[in-house]
Scaffold this motif. Structure first.
Motif, PDB file in Angstrom:
ATOM      1  N   GLN A  20      59.060  47.038  21.302  1.00  0.00           N
ATOM      2  CA  GLN A  20      60.461  47.004  21.710  1.00  0.00           C
ATOM      3  C   GLN A  20      60.886  45.594  22.108  1.00  0.00           C
ATOM      4  OE1 GLN A  20      59.859  49.904  24.813  1.00  0.00           O
ATOM      5  NE2 GLN A  20      60.806  51.484  23.566  1.00  0.00           N
ATOM      6  N   ASN A  21      62.152  45.439  22.472  1.00  0.00           N
ATOM      7  CA  ASN A  21      62.763  44.170  22.895  1.00  0.00           C
ATOM      8  C   ASN A  21      63.090  43.286  21.705  1.00  0.00           C
ATOM      9  OD1 ASN A  21      62.268  45.177  25.413  1.00  0.00           O
ATOM     10  ND2 ASN A  21      60.877  43.569  26.047  1.00  0.00           N
ATOM     11  N   GLY A  22      64.170  43.563  21.061  1.00  0.00           N
ATOM     12  CA  GLY A  22      64.605  42.748  19.931  1.00  0.00           C
ATOM     13  C   GLY A  22      64.158  43.324  18.609  1.00  0.00           C
ATOM     14  N   PHE A  23      62.903  43.659  18.473  1.00  0.00           N
ATOM     15  CA  PHE A  23      62.376  44.321  17.286  1.00  0.00           C
ATOM     16  C   PHE A  23      61.942  45.712  17.705  1.00  0.00           C
ATOM     17  CE2 PHE A  23      61.218  39.866  16.248  1.00  0.00           C
ATOM     18  CZ  PHE A  23      61.871  39.757  15.041  1.00  0.00           C
ATOM     19  N   ASN A  24      62.515  46.722  17.128  1.00  0.00           N
ATOM     20  CA  ASN A  24      62.051  48.079  17.373  1.00  0.00           C
ATOM     21  C   ASN A  24      61.226  48.471  16.158  1.00  0.00           C
ATOM     22  OD1 ASN A  24      63.337  48.411  19.882  1.00  0.00           O
ATOM     23  ND2 ASN A  24      65.265  48.785  18.838  1.00  0.00           N
ATOM     24  N   ARG A  25      59.918  48.361  16.284  1.00  0.00           N
ATOM     25  CA  ARG A  25      59.006  48.576  15.175  1.00  0.00           C
ATOM     26  C   ARG A  25      57.938  49.585  15.569  1.00  0.00           C
ATOM     27  NH1 ARG A  25      62.754  46.851  12.798  1.00  0.00           N
ATOM     28  NH2 ARG A  25      62.946  44.759  12.024  1.00  0.00           N
ATOM     29  N   ILE A  60      48.962  58.280  22.181  1.00  0.00           N
ATOM     30  CA  ILE A  60      47.678  58.767  21.694  1.00  0.00           C
ATOM     31  C   ILE A  60      47.707  60.273  21.875  1.00  0.00           C
ATOM     32  CG2 ILE A  60      45.177  58.715  21.944  1.00  0.00           C
ATOM     33  CD1 ILE A  60      45.478  55.857  23.009  1.00  0.00           C
ATOM     34  N   ASN A  61      47.703  60.964  20.731  1.00  0.00           N
ATOM     35  CA  ASN A  61      47.911  62.419  20.720  1.00  0.00           C
ATOM     36  C   ASN A  61      49.224  62.736  21.436  1.00  0.00           C
ATOM     37  OD1 ASN A  61      45.673  62.782  19.159  1.00  0.00           O
ATOM     38  ND2 ASN A  61      44.359  63.415  20.814  1.00  0.00           N
ATOM     39  N   ASP A  62      49.237  63.546  22.470  1.00  0.00           N
ATOM     40  CA  ASP A  62      50.479  63.921  23.140  1.00  0.00           C
ATOM     41  C   ASP A  62      50.756  63.110  24.407  1.00  0.00           C
ATOM     42  OD1 ASP A  62      51.012  65.832  21.240  1.00  0.00           O
ATOM     43  OD2 ASP A  62      49.963  67.415  22.326  1.00  0.00           O
ATOM     44  N   ILE A  63      49.972  62.076  24.652  1.00  0.00           N
ATOM     45  CA  ILE A  63      50.109  61.284  25.864  1.00  0.00           C
ATOM     46  C   ILE A  63      50.719  59.937  25.497  1.00  0.00           C
ATOM     47  CG2 ILE A  63      48.850  60.249  27.796  1.00  0.00           C
ATOM     48  CD1 ILE A  63      46.625  62.312  27.214  1.00  0.00           C
ATOM     49  N   ASN A  64      51.629  59.427  26.344  1.00  0.00           N
ATOM     50  CA  ASN A  64      52.177  58.100  26.071  1.00  0.00           C
ATOM     51  C   ASN A  64      52.061  57.204  27.292  1.00  0.00           C
ATOM     52  OD1 ASN A  64      54.798  57.747  27.558  1.00  0.00           O
ATOM     53  ND2 ASN A  64      55.282  59.637  26.494  1.00  0.00           N
ATOM     54  N   LEU A  65      52.001  55.926  27.001  1.00  0.00           N
ATOM     55  CA  LEU A  65      51.954  54.885  28.025  1.00  0.00           C
ATOM     56  C   LEU A  65      53.139  53.961  27.761  1.00  0.00           C
ATOM     57  CD1 LEU A  65      50.449  53.547  30.367  1.00  0.00           C
ATOM     58  CD2 LEU A  65      49.047  52.360  28.695  1.00  0.00           C
ATOM     59  N   PRO A  66      54.233  54.084  28.549  1.00  0.00           N
ATOM     60  CA  PRO A  66      55.451  53.310  28.278  1.00  0.00           C
ATOM     61  C   PRO A  66      55.458  51.948  28.978  1.00  0.00           C
ATOM     62  CG  PRO A  66      55.880  54.897  30.003  1.00  0.00           C
ATOM     63  CD  PRO A  66      54.431  55.083  29.588  1.00  0.00           C
ATOM     64  N   LYS A  67      56.354  51.096  28.489  1.00  0.00           N
ATOM     65  CA  LYS A  67      56.692  49.818  29.120  1.00  0.00           C
ATOM     66  C   LYS A  67      55.482  48.926  29.395  1.00  0.00           C
ATOM     67  CE  LYS A  67      60.833  51.711  31.182  1.00  0.00           C
ATOM     68  NZ  LYS A  67      61.591  51.998  32.365  1.00  0.00           N
ATOM     69  N   VAL A  68      54.629  48.762  28.398  1.00  0.00           N
ATOM     70  CA  VAL A  68      53.477  47.881  28.525  1.00  0.00           C
ATOM     71  C   VAL A  68      53.940  46.473  28.152  1.00  0.00           C
ATOM     72  CG1 VAL A  68      51.147  47.377  27.720  1.00  0.00           C
ATOM     73  CG2 VAL A  68      51.902  49.761  27.934  1.00  0.00           C
ATOM     74  N   PRO A  69      53.899  45.521  29.095  1.00  0.00           N
ATOM     75  CA  PRO A  69      54.318  44.156  28.765  1.00  0.00           C
ATOM     76  C   PRO A  69      53.279  43.504  27.852  1.00  0.00           C
ATOM     77  CG  PRO A  69      53.463  44.243  30.995  1.00  0.00           C
ATOM     78  CD  PRO A  69      53.467  45.651  30.484  1.00  0.00           C
ATOM     79  N   CYS A  70      53.768  42.769  26.843  1.00  0.00           N
ATOM     80  CA  CYS A  70      52.846  42.172  25.891  1.00  0.00           C
ATOM     81  C   CYS A  70      53.453  40.934  25.248  1.00  0.00           C
ATOM     82  CB  CYS A  70      52.467  43.195  24.824  1.00  0.00           C
ATOM     83  SG  CYS A  70      53.857  43.754  23.829  1.00  0.00           S
ATOM     84  N   ARG A  71      52.613  40.249  24.492  1.00  0.00           N
ATOM     85  CA  ARG A  71      53.022  39.063  23.745  1.00  0.00           C
ATOM     86  C   ARG A  71      52.409  39.165  22.353  1.00  0.00           C
ATOM     87  NH1 ARG A  71      50.290  34.442  22.995  1.00  0.00           N
ATOM     88  NH2 ARG A  71      48.833  34.904  24.667  1.00  0.00           N
TER      89      ARG A  71
END
Length: 123
Positions: A20-25, A60-71
């Protein structure tokens, strides 16, 4: 020579990522560790252009981990399989490497649980 600080795990056909953030891929995760992940996608744009700081959602399967900051570290094309030569439309598969930044203790614990529960092998 391996330069990663953390081991990577394979989640064959089990994990999806949305950048996310500019590119939604959206792409299919190839490997993941506490330091980052790589995923494959078929978008033409170079994801390294512009601001490399993003956030992602990991499923991963039915579980999600949102808003992970990355580069974004790299976004490079992969070799086209020979069977694609027969297709009228040329899809170029790319692999994007992402480094996690400033994970919370809760995000680290969730990732470790993913590794223990769903990882097929360590690479």
């Amino acid at each position: 020579m391996e330069r990663r600080k953390y081991p990577r795990f394979v989640f064959e056909n089990k994990a999806i990522v949305a950048l996310q953030n500019g590119f939604n891929r959206i792409g299919k995760v190839k490997d993941i560790g506490l330091g980052g992940l790589s995923f494959e996608h078929i978008y033409e744009e170079d994801l390294t252009e512009g601001d490399s700081r993003k956030s992602l959602v990991l499923w991963i399967n039915d579980i999600n981990l949102p808003k992970v900051p990355c580069r974004i570290v790299y976004d490079k094309p992969l070799q086209t399989p020979p069977e694609y030569d027969l297709l009228a439309i040329r899809l170029i598969t790319k692999r994007c490497g992402v480094k996690f930044e400033s994970l919370t203790d809760q995000q680290i614990a969730q990732l470790e649980l993913f590794f223990e529960t769903y990882a097929q092998e360590e690479i």
